[in-house]
Scaffold this motif. Structure first.
Motif, mmCIF file in Angstrom:
data_model
loop_
_atom_site.group_PDB
_atom_site.id
_atom_site.type_symbol
_atom_site.label_atom_id
_atom_site.label_comp_id
_atom_site.label_asym_id
_atom_site.label_seq_id
_atom_site.Cartn_x
_atom_site.Cartn_y
_atom_site.Cartn_z
ATOM 1 N N LEU A 178 4.266 15.208 5.717
ATOM 2 C CA LEU A 178 4.104 14.718 4.349
ATOM 3 C C LEU A 178 2.695 14.191 4.144
ATOM 4 N N CYS A 179 2.107 14.511 2.998
ATOM 5 C CA CYS A 179 0.808 13.938 2.645
ATOM 6 C C CYS A 179 0.961 13.165 1.340
ATOM 7 N N ILE A 180 0.396 11.957 1.299
ATOM 8 C CA ILE A 180 0.410 11.123 0.101
ATOM 9 C C ILE A 180 -1.004 11.091 -0.460
ATOM 10 N N VAL A 181 -1.150 11.462 -1.713
ATOM 11 C CA VAL A 181 -2.471 11.495 -2.341
ATOM 12 C C VAL A 181 -2.447 10.673 -3.621
ATOM 13 N N GLY A 182 -3.622 10.339 -4.089
ATOM 14 C CA GLY A 182 -3.767 9.548 -5.306
ATOM 15 C C GLY A 182 -5.093 8.816 -5.286
ATOM 16 N N GLU A 183 -5.487 8.308 -6.422
ATOM 17 C CA GLU A 183 -6.757 7.612 -6.525
ATOM 18 C C GLU A 183 -6.664 6.223 -5.899
ATOM 19 N N ASN A 184 -7.801 5.564 -5.711
ATOM 20 C CA ASN A 184 -7.824 4.214 -5.154
ATOM 21 C C ASN A 184 -6.954 3.283 -5.993
ATOM 22 N N LYS B 63 -0.918 3.890 -2.168
ATOM 23 C CA LYS B 63 -0.682 4.730 -0.974
ATOM 24 C C LYS B 63 -0.582 3.882 0.298
ATOM 25 N N SER B 64 -1.614 3.079 0.577
ATOM 26 C CA SER B 64 -1.617 2.273 1.802
ATOM 27 C C SER B 64 -0.523 1.215 1.771
ATOM 28 N N THR B 65 -0.233 0.682 0.587
ATOM 29 C CA THR B 65 0.835 -0.307 0.453
ATOM 30 C C THR B 65 2.174 0.281 0.881
ATOM 31 N N LEU B 66 2.398 1.537 0.530
ATOM 32 C CA LEU B 66 3.651 2.191 0.901
ATOM 33 C C LEU B 66 3.802 2.262 2.415
ATOM 34 N N ILE B 67 2.720 2.587 3.112
ATOM 35 C CA ILE B 67 2.765 2.636 4.577
ATOM 36 C C ILE B 67 3.051 1.243 5.146
ATOM 37 N N LYS B 68 2.427 0.221 4.587
ATOM 38 C CA LYS B 68 2.623 -1.139 5.084
ATOM 39 C C LYS B 68 4.043 -1.636 4.817
ATOM 40 N N LEU B 69 4.663 -1.129 3.770
ATOM 41 C CA LEU B 69 6.071 -1.457 3.535
ATOM 42 C C LEU B 69 6.956 -0.818 4.608
ATOM 43 N N ILE B 70 6.657 0.417 4.969
ATOM 44 C CA ILE B 70 7.435 1.100 6.012
ATOM 45 C C ILE B 70 7.304 0.367 7.346
ATOM 46 N N MET B 71 6.105 -0.161 7.636
ATOM 47 C CA MET B 71 5.868 -0.861 8.893
ATOM 48 C C MET B 71 6.273 -2.337 8.838
ATOM 49 N N ARG B 72 6.809 -2.779 7.719
ATOM 50 C CA ARG B 72 7.217 -4.169 7.475
ATOM 51 C C ARG B 72 6.059 -5.154 7.607
ATOM 52 N N ILE B 73 4.882 -4.709 7.256
ATOM 53 C CA ILE B 73 3.758 -5.643 7.090
ATOM 54 C C ILE B 73 3.944 -6.363 5.761
ATOM 55 N N ILE C 226 3.893 17.204 -0.575
ATOM 56 C CA ILE C 226 2.847 16.327 -1.077
ATOM 57 C C ILE C 226 3.454 15.384 -2.118
ATOM 58 N N MET C 227 3.140 14.094 -1.991
ATOM 59 C CA MET C 227 3.525 13.107 -2.992
ATOM 60 C C MET C 227 2.271 12.609 -3.694
ATOM 61 N N VAL C 228 2.303 12.556 -5.010
ATOM 62 C CA VAL C 228 1.161 12.100 -5.796
ATOM 63 C C VAL C 228 1.517 10.763 -6.441
ATOM 64 N N LEU C 229 0.738 9.730 -6.115
ATOM 65 C CA LEU C 229 0.959 8.404 -6.680
ATOM 66 C C LEU C 229 -0.104 8.093 -7.729
ATOM 67 N N GLU C 230 0.308 7.394 -8.752
ATOM 68 C CA GLU C 230 -0.623 6.896 -9.767
ATOM 69 C C GLU C 230 -0.074 5.580 -10.308
ATOM 70 N N GLY C 231 -0.877 4.535 -10.206
ATOM 71 C CA GLY C 231 -0.451 3.229 -10.699
ATOM 72 C C GLY C 231 0.818 2.716 -10.061
ATOM 73 N N GLY C 232 1.016 3.051 -8.774
ATOM 74 C CA GLY C 232 2.197 2.580 -8.064
ATOM 75 C C GLY C 232 3.447 3.405 -8.290
ATOM 76 N N ARG C 233 3.344 4.461 -9.082
ATOM 77 C CA ARG C 233 4.491 5.317 -9.363
ATOM 78 C C ARG C 233 4.329 6.680 -8.692
ATOM 79 N N LEU C 234 5.446 7.256 -8.300
ATOM 80 C CA LEU C 234 5.467 8.626 -7.805
ATOM 81 C C LEU C 234 5.572 9.536 -9.024
ATOM 82 N N ILE C 235 4.474 10.242 -9.334
ATOM 83 C CA ILE C 235 4.448 11.016 -10.578
ATOM 84 C C ILE C 235 4.645 12.513 -10.356
ATOM 85 N N GLU C 236 4.346 13.006 -9.141
ATOM 86 C CA GLU C 236 4.515 14.426 -8.841
ATOM 87 C C GLU C 236 4.852 14.587 -7.367
ATOM 88 N N SER C 237 5.562 15.664 -7.047
ATOM 89 C CA SER C 237 5.826 15.962 -5.641
ATOM 90 C C SER C 237 6.132 17.441 -5.515
#
Length: 253
Positions: free
Chosen positions: A32-38, A42-52, A209-220
Motif C-alpha cells: 500500500l502507498c499513501i500519498v497526499g500533500e503536506n 499521512k504520517s499521523t496515520l502511521i503514528k496512530l497504527i504504532m500507538r504513538i 494507493i490511498m490519497v489523503l487530503e485534509g485528513g480525509r481519504l478522498i480516493e483509492s
C-alpha cells in the motif's frame, strides 16, 4: 501474518482535524502507498497504527483485535519502521542497524544483508566502527543519503511481519530511490508493507494507493484506476510528470 484494519479513524488537536473517518485494510502481502500533500495526515496515520498517538474515535484492528489489546512491545516489534525524521545514533555501525530488532542478539550476517539491500555494502568492513565523531575522533561521518539508507537498513533488519516507510527516499538520488522501491517491493512479498511517498513515479506498481487530503481519504485504487478517475491523484501525478519532462528537456540543451 498481519492484517491491519482501520475503522472510522479520527484524530484532531488544537481545533484542527488531522484525520477524519479513515477506513481501510491492509492484508498480508499487500503493498500500500499513501500519498497526499503536506499536512494531509499521512504520517499521523502511521503514528496512530504504532500507538504513538491515540485516536479520538474509531479503532485500529490487528488480525481482528483492537491494537489496545496488544502490549506496546509486541505491537511495535511486528513492524519494521522508518520514520521521516532520521536519527543519527552515535553507536557502532552494526548496532545502528541491529537496533531495528532488539528482541534478539545482533546477527552480523543479517546486518550485512540489510546493508546490501540498501546499497551500503561498501560499509561491510566497518561494522565495529563508531558512527559520528561525537565520542570518537575517528568515527565515521556519513552523507545525508547514507544516513537515510542506514535508517532503511534498520527497518529491513530482522523478521518483521510488515514494513512501514515514511518518505524513505527524500534525500536519495533517482537511482538509489529506484533501488529502494524495488527492494521494498521484494521484502513485502509474503508480509506486507505501507509506504508514504511524495514521489509518485515510484508508486505505479503498488497494489493499492490511498490519497489523503485534509485528513480525509478522498480516493483509492490502483495507479491506472486513479489516473482514469482524473481526480486529485491524477492532478498530482501530472504535475510531477511535467516537472520531470521539463527537467529532462533542460538537461538536453
Amino acid at each position: 501474518m498481519v492484517q491491519i484494519t482501520c475503522k472510522n479513524l479520527s484524530l484532531g488537536y488544537e481545533g484542527k482535524t488531522v484525520t477524519q473517518n479513515i477506513n481501510f485494510s491492509v492484508n498480508c502481502g499487500d503493498y500500500l502507498c499513501i500519498v497526499g500533500e503536506n499536512g494531509s495526515g499521512k504520517s499521523t496515520l502511521i503514528k496512530l497504527i504504532m500507538r504513538i498517538y491515540e485516536p479520538e474515535s474509531g479503532e485500529i484492528l490487528i488480525n481482528g483485535r483492537n491494537i489496545k489489546e496488544y502490549s506496546l512491545r509486541s505491537l511495535r516489534s511486528a513492524f519494521g519502521v522508518c520514520f521521516q525524521q532520521i536519527s543519527q545514533y552515535s553507536v557502532s555501525l552494526s548496532e545502528s542497524v541491529s537496533i531495528g530488532d532488539v528482541s534478539r542478539p545482533t546477527d552480523e550476517a543479517k546486518v550485512k544483508e540489510a546493508l546490501n539491500t540498501v546499497n551500503l555494502s561498501e560499509l561491510d568492513a566497518m561494522l565495529d566502527k563508531q558512527l559520528t565523531k561525537r565520542f570518537e575522533e575517528d568515527g565515521i561521518e556519513l552523507s545525508g543519503g547514507q544516513w537515510q539508507r542506514l535508517a532503511l537498513a534498520r527497518a529491513f533488519y530482522g523478521d518483521h511481519k510488515m514494513l512501514i516507510l515514511d518518505e524513505p527516499t527524500s534525500a536519495l538520488d533517482p537511482i538509489a530511490e529506484d533501488m529502494v522501491f524495488k527492494s521494498f517491493r521484494r521484502l513485502c512479498d509474503g508480509h506486507g508493507g505501507i509506504m508514504i511517498s511524495h514521489h509518485l513515479s515510484g508508486v505505479m506498481s503498488v497494489d493499492y494507493i490511498m490519497v489523503l487530503e485534509g485528513g480525509r481519504l478522498i480516493e483509492s485504487g490502483s495507479h491506472e484506476e486513479l489516473l482514469k478517475l482524473n481526480g486529485h491523484y491524477a492532478m498530482l501525478y501530472n504535475i510531477q510528470a511535467e516537472k520531470f519532462k521539463k527537467g529532462m528537456a533542460e538537461d538536453e540543451k
